[in-house]
Design a protein around this motif. Structure first.
Motif, PDB file in Angstrom:
ATOM      1  N   THR A  97       0.834  -1.216   0.000  1.00 44.35           N
ATOM      2  CA  THR A  97       0.000   0.000   0.000  1.00 44.35           C
ATOM      3  C   THR A  97       0.864   1.260   0.000  1.00 44.35           C
ATOM      4  OG1 THR A  97      -0.176  -0.222   2.407  1.00 44.35           O
ATOM      5  CG2 THR A  97      -2.038  -1.011   1.099  1.00 44.35           C
TER       6      THR A  97
ATOM      7  N   GLY B 262       1.197   6.688  -6.786  1.00 42.82           N
ATOM      8  CA  GLY B 262       0.120   7.638  -7.086  1.00 42.82           C
ATOM      9  C   GLY B 262       0.604   9.069  -7.065  1.00 42.82           C
TER      10      GLY B 262
ATOM     11  N   LYS C  31      -6.968  12.495 -10.050  1.00 44.77           N
ATOM     12  CA  LYS C  31      -7.432  11.132  -9.773  1.00 44.77           C
ATOM     13  C   LYS C  31      -6.366  10.343  -9.009  1.00 44.77           C
ATOM     14  CE  LYS C  31      -7.411   7.889 -12.954  1.00 44.77           C
ATOM     15  NZ  LYS C  31      -7.751   7.049 -14.134  1.00 44.77           N
ATOM     16  N   ASN C  32      -5.114  10.451  -9.442  1.00 44.93           N
ATOM     17  CA  ASN C  32      -4.025   9.727  -8.779  1.00 44.93           C
ATOM     18  C   ASN C  32      -3.759  10.261  -7.374  1.00 44.93           C
ATOM     19  OD1 ASN C  32      -3.564   7.988 -10.954  1.00 44.93           O
ATOM     20  ND2 ASN C  32      -2.198   9.438 -11.959  1.00 44.93           N
TER      21      ASN C  32
ATOM     22  N   LYS D  38      -6.456   8.897  -5.055  1.00 48.02           N
ATOM     23  CA  LYS D  38      -6.207   7.489  -4.712  1.00 48.02           C
ATOM     24  C   LYS D  38      -5.146   7.380  -3.619  1.00 48.02           C
ATOM     25  CE  LYS D  38      -7.524   5.119  -9.002  1.00 48.02           C
ATOM     26  NZ  LYS D  38      -7.042   4.351 -10.174  1.00 48.02           N
ATOM     27  N   SER D  39      -4.076   8.148  -3.770  1.00 53.33           N
ATOM     28  CA  SER D  39      -3.003   8.133  -2.771  1.00 53.33           C
ATOM     29  C   SER D  39      -3.464   8.719  -1.447  1.00 53.33           C
ATOM     30  CB  SER D  39      -1.787   8.913  -3.291  1.00 53.33           C
ATOM     31  OG  SER D  39      -1.218   8.258  -4.396  1.00 53.33           O
TER      32      SER D  39
ATOM     33  N   LYS E  40      -6.458   8.611  -0.217  1.00 55.40           N
ATOM     34  CA  LYS E  40      -7.287   7.601   0.437  1.00 55.40           C
ATOM     35  C   LYS E  40      -6.421   6.597   1.208  1.00 55.40           C
ATOM     36  CE  LYS E  40     -10.977   4.269  -0.580  1.00 55.40           C
ATOM     37  NZ  LYS E  40     -11.731   3.596  -1.663  1.00 55.40           N
TER      38      LYS E  40
ATOM     39  N   GLU F 232     -14.894   4.308 -11.743  1.00 54.70           N
ATOM     40  CA  GLU F 232     -13.593   3.628 -11.805  1.00 54.70           C
ATOM     41  C   GLU F 232     -13.593   2.551 -12.891  1.00 54.70           C
ATOM     42  OE1 GLU F 232     -11.911   4.172  -7.235  1.00 54.70           O
ATOM     43  OE2 GLU F 232     -13.111   2.399  -7.722  1.00 54.70           O
TER      44      GLU F 232
ATOM     45  N   THR G 130     -12.248   9.844 -15.366  1.00 58.16           N
ATOM     46  CA  THR G 130     -11.413  10.617 -14.435  1.00 58.16           C
ATOM     47  C   THR G 130     -12.183  11.747 -13.768  1.00 58.16           C
ATOM     48  OG1 THR G 130      -9.492  10.114 -15.796  1.00 58.16           O
ATOM     49  CG2 THR G 130      -9.265  11.919 -14.246  1.00 58.16           C
TER      50      THR G 130
ATOM     51  N   ILE H 208     -14.591  10.341 -11.161  1.00 59.47           N
ATOM     52  CA  ILE H 208     -13.861   9.866  -9.979  1.00 59.47           C
ATOM     53  C   ILE H 208     -13.463  11.045  -9.096  1.00 59.47           C
ATOM     54  CG2 ILE H 208     -11.691   8.798  -9.205  1.00 59.47           C
ATOM     55  CD1 ILE H 208     -11.845   7.062 -11.802  1.00 59.47           C
TER      56      ILE H 208
ATOM     57  N   MET I 295     -14.613  11.697  -5.199  1.00 59.47           N
ATOM     58  CA  MET I 295     -13.583  11.705  -4.149  1.00 59.47           C
ATOM     59  C   MET I 295     -13.567  13.020  -3.393  1.00 59.47           C
ATOM     60  SD  MET I 295     -12.261   8.740  -3.999  1.00 59.47           S
ATOM     61  CE  MET I 295     -10.903   9.082  -2.903  1.00 59.47           C
TER      62      MET I 295
END
Length: 463
Positions: free
Chosen positions: A3, A10, A28-29, A32-33, A35, A444, A449, A452, A456
């Motif tokens: 992880t 990310g 988007k990246n 994700k990171s 999260k 997703e 993008t 998402i 988020m």
């Protein structure tokens, strides 16, 4: 370990995408990171990612969202007593605040008090400074002096009210940045009441713009556009001598980004180009950069957003022509409805939407089901704007059923997102989170993008 590597990957891919001008992919990246970092409770990474997310919203001219993430980053750096991080983020926050200050100063420069008011103000200062020197003159011209005193009192009362309104605006801005949209809305409307009572047009325009921004944060795009349009009209009235183009450019950009979030790229494109035209005319470099960033978002996602729809094939020419005419009428009615929706004419808009839906139901063709579901979305948004959440959810659910039947996954995600906004409005946080996550899973799967990023952002504000 895995992880941690995903989180770092990310961040790196996000930075690379950002440097290549692919801000939606970068965001988007980063999300994700973020999260992962929040799950692992790694504060330095949360601070860095929040700052990077703030940078992207800042580059789009979305200052409310950028301030939310900058403040989040600043809070963590202060907890960790990390001076370089504090300095870096504080500088960005100050830069955004300076934009607001510059606009306020521009309003004051281009709309100073009336000459008579300035004269009264100077005269009052003289009386206060040396009343004994004015004693004889006051006695000699008592009626005139009494009239002037009344005007001074009224002027002082007016200034007190405007000062109060300005203070309320600052309080509302803080609530908005913290994601407390309902309280921010109440505060902005209170300030608007004062500006309307005192007939202070620049203040009224500023309050309407702020209310629009809150509606946009809440996902209530029709009401946001409506408020921006009202603010735009007032600013144009103030701009007869061409001194406030920057403010109008900002509103054009805000309308454009609202249409972007709404998924209406054509309208977004038109308004963003209007903003760009103004910014180029006044050589406003930051504005030009912001608009170009937003135009790139359309360019990069256009293939996913704009789709062609098949037309029904009917063998009998006469019936085909008749159905075609009915569809045109339904389309026209829906256009009228949208115009009235944006202008805040609830009952007229609802009537047009229902008539358009009835025509399509009468045609009864399979290919019209998507259009019917879109009209149901429009009706649901109308009811939401009237705070009739029960009817709003009922129409969203009807639309969702159609989206599921025709296997429109992108449309389903959109409806689930709007339902999440309504659940958030009524403080049903569990349902809001559930529907947002359901929408997120679809976005997703589709690798959408923009979808998402929107989900988020909203999840970060309520979890």
């Amino acid at each position: 370990m895995k992880t941690n590597l995903m989180m770092i990957w990310g961040i790196k891919t996000g930075i690379k995408a950002y440097n290549e001008g692919k801000s939606e992919i970068a965001l988007k990246n980063y999300f994700k990171s973020l999260k992962i970092a929040q799950g692992l409770k790694i504060k330095p990474f949360i601070a860095v990612l929040s700052y990077n997310i703030g940078l992207i919203y800042d580059s789009w001219g979305d200052y409310e969202d950028s301030m939310f993430y900058y403040e989040k980053s600043l809070k963590i750096w202060k907890e960790l007593d990390f001076e370089p991080g504090i300095t870096k983020v504080a500088g960005k926050i100050e830069a955004i605040k300076n934009i607001d200050r510059e606009l306020v100063e521009k309003i004051l420069e281009t709309h100073p008090p009336e000459p008579q008011e300035r004269k009264i103000h100077k005269e009052t200062e003289k009386i206060i400074e040396a009343p004994e020197l004015k004693e004889k003159k006051i006695d000699k011209n008592k009626p005139k002096q009494e009239k002037m005193s009344r005007e001074v009192i009224l002027r002082a009362e007016l200034l007190d009210k405007l000062t109060k309104a300005d203070e309320i605006i600052k309080i509302a801005q803080n609530y908005h940045i913290k994601g407390k949209n309902q309280i921010a809305m109440i505060s902005y409307r209170k300030a608007l009441e004062i500006y309307e009572e005192t007939n202070h047009i620049p203040g009224k325009a500023m309050a309407l713009t702020s209310i629009a921004a809150v509606y946009r944060s809440m996902g209530n795009y029709p009401d946001a556009i409506n408020m921006y349009q009202h603010a735009l009209k007032l600013n144009r009235d103030l701009n007869k001598e061409g001194n406030k183009d920057q403010t109008i450019g900002i509103i054009f950009n805000n309308i454009g980004t609202t249409y972007l979030a709404w998924g209406r790229d054509r309208e977004a494109f038109n308004y963003l180009n209007k903003a760009l035209e103004i910014y180029k005319k006044i050589d406003y470099e930051r504005g030009i950069s912001v608009v170009q960033n937003n135009l790139r978002r359309i360019e990069q996602t256009k293939p996913m957003i704009i789709r062609t729809q098949e037309r029904p094939s009917i063998s009998v020419a006469g019936i085909k022509k008749q159905i075609g005419l009915k569809r045109k009428k339904a389309k026209k009615l829906r256009e009228f409805a949208k115009e009235n929706q944006i202008n805040g004419n609830f009952h007229t808009a609802l009537d047009y939407f229902n008539k358009a839906r009835d025509i399509l139901l009468e045609i009864g063709q399979i290919n019209d089901r998507n259009e019917i579901s879109e009209i149901l979305i429009n009706i649901a948004a109308l009811y939401r704007s009237q705070k009739n959440y029960e009817e709003s959810l009922r129409h969203y659910k009807k639309s969702l059923e159609i989206k599921e039947r025709i296997n429109d996954r992108e449309g389903k995600a959109k409806v689930l997102t709007f339902m999440g906004f309504v659940y958030r409005d009524i403080r049903n946080i569990n349902e809001a989170i559930r529907t947002f996550y359901e929408a997120l899973k679809i976005y997703e799967d589709l690798d959408d993008t923009r979808g998402i990023n929107m989900i988020m952002n909203n999840l970060n504000r309520i979890i």
